[in-house]
Design an enzyme around this catalytic site. Structure first.
Site: not given
Ligand code: HSE
Length: 313
Positions: A134, A187
């Site tokens: 990931e 992201t």
């Molecule tokens: N917690 C992470 C973010 C999840 O918000 O950057 C990304 O899918």
């Protein structure tokens, strides 16, 4: 599953991370779409990514640059398995969707290797390998998609070094409407726009909300869960990446939502309700709203998905 099998196909579900007030530490598995990964033994020692379907996602097929490939390689290396494998990835989750797409492929990959080689590893043993995969996509370690995808249900990551997770109870009539507008948000980009520091007052506010959310899950109380879904860490920065975010949020509340926020780093957003009819209505009205602004979208309704990944072939 016997170690003599030559191939296996695993599906791993979508997930929603953050849940508003649990940035990087809370996620839930949802029952909408799943990625599928097929792992086949080869006659040589190579690890090959043969297919990624659909091909127009432009996902790297180089093992070390692919979330699934990297996770799988890291697991095989760790157990000194030098048998070659061919990996095929069927992406049913959109890329950059906020639905844990890269996590699902990494999780499906490590679960497939675990089964195919009869390693007998538990989910907690597989977690770090999936996380390494990931990390390739998001350029950061966060387990709030990988962990719920791997374990199913609602998962709290209460420690990162070393990683520890707690599986939370949840009410049966907790409904999520997920609206996925037709745009992509990376992201890594959505993380890069977040501030490096937060105000003390916001930290206090957020701590209260996060604690409330966890209490709400233990109490199986949708009112407490809903009033606790508020975010001062990411929402105000990231909402600008999502077209008409404030308007959609208002539409959701006007139509019965009890909470609303961004799923992961977006663009998928979610609304909370306690019954299917309301969840459906919220989805329809938000989709109509977006359509009126020339933005296509998909809408899904899900309760918490309690199930971990499963073999489907
Ligand atoms: N917690 C992470 C973010 C999840 O918000 O950057 C990304 O899918």
């Amino acid at each position: 599953m016997s170690g003599k099998s030559e191939s296996i196909k695993i599906e791993a579900s979508a997930s929603m991370s953050n849940l508003g007030s649990g940035f990087d530490i809370l996620g839930i598995s949802v029952n909408i779409v799943s990625d599928e990964v097929i792992v086949e033994k080869r006659d040589d020692k190579k690890i090959i990514i043969q297919d990624i379907i659909p091909s127009d996602f432009n996902i790297p097929t180089v093992v070390e640059k692919n979330t699934c490939g990297f996770a799988v390689k890291s697991l095989l290396d760790n157990y000194d398995i030098d048998q070659g494998i061919t990996i095929s990835i069927i992406k049913k989750l959109g890329i950059g969707s906020g639905l844990g797409s890269s996590a699902a492929s990494a999780v499906a990959g490590v679960c497939a290797v675990n089964e195919l080689f009869s390693l007998g590893l538990e989910n907690k043993d597989l977690l770090n390998f999936a996380l390494e995969g990931e990390q390739i996509a998001s350029k950061a370690i966060h387990a709030d998609n990988v962990a719920p995808c791997l374990f199913g249900g609602v998962v709290l990551i209460n420690n990162y070094e070393p990683i520890n997770i707690i599986e939370l109870p949840f009410p049966d009539n907790l409904y999520f409407t997920l609206i996925y507008p037709d745009i992509e948000i990376k992201t890594s980009q959505a993380r890069s726009i977040l501030p490096k520091e937060i105000r003390f007052g916001d930290a206090v506010f957020q701590t209260g909300k996060t604690a409330g959310l966890i209490a709400g899950f233990y109490e199986k109380n949708i009112e407490i869960i809903s009033e606790s879904i508020e975010d001062r860490l990411a929402e105000s920065y990231r909402k600008h990446l999502i077209p008409y975010y404030d308007e959609i949020k208002n539409v959701a509340f006007e139509n019965g939502a009890t909470a609303f926020n961004i799923s992961g780093s977006g663009p998928t957003v979610f609304a909370v309700s306690d019954n299917y009819a309301t969840a459906e209505k919220i989805g329809q009205i938000i989709q109509e709203f977006l359509y009126g602004k020339s933005i296509g979208s998909n809408s899904y309704i899900s309760k918490v998905n309690p199930n971990p990944p499963r073999a489907i072939g």
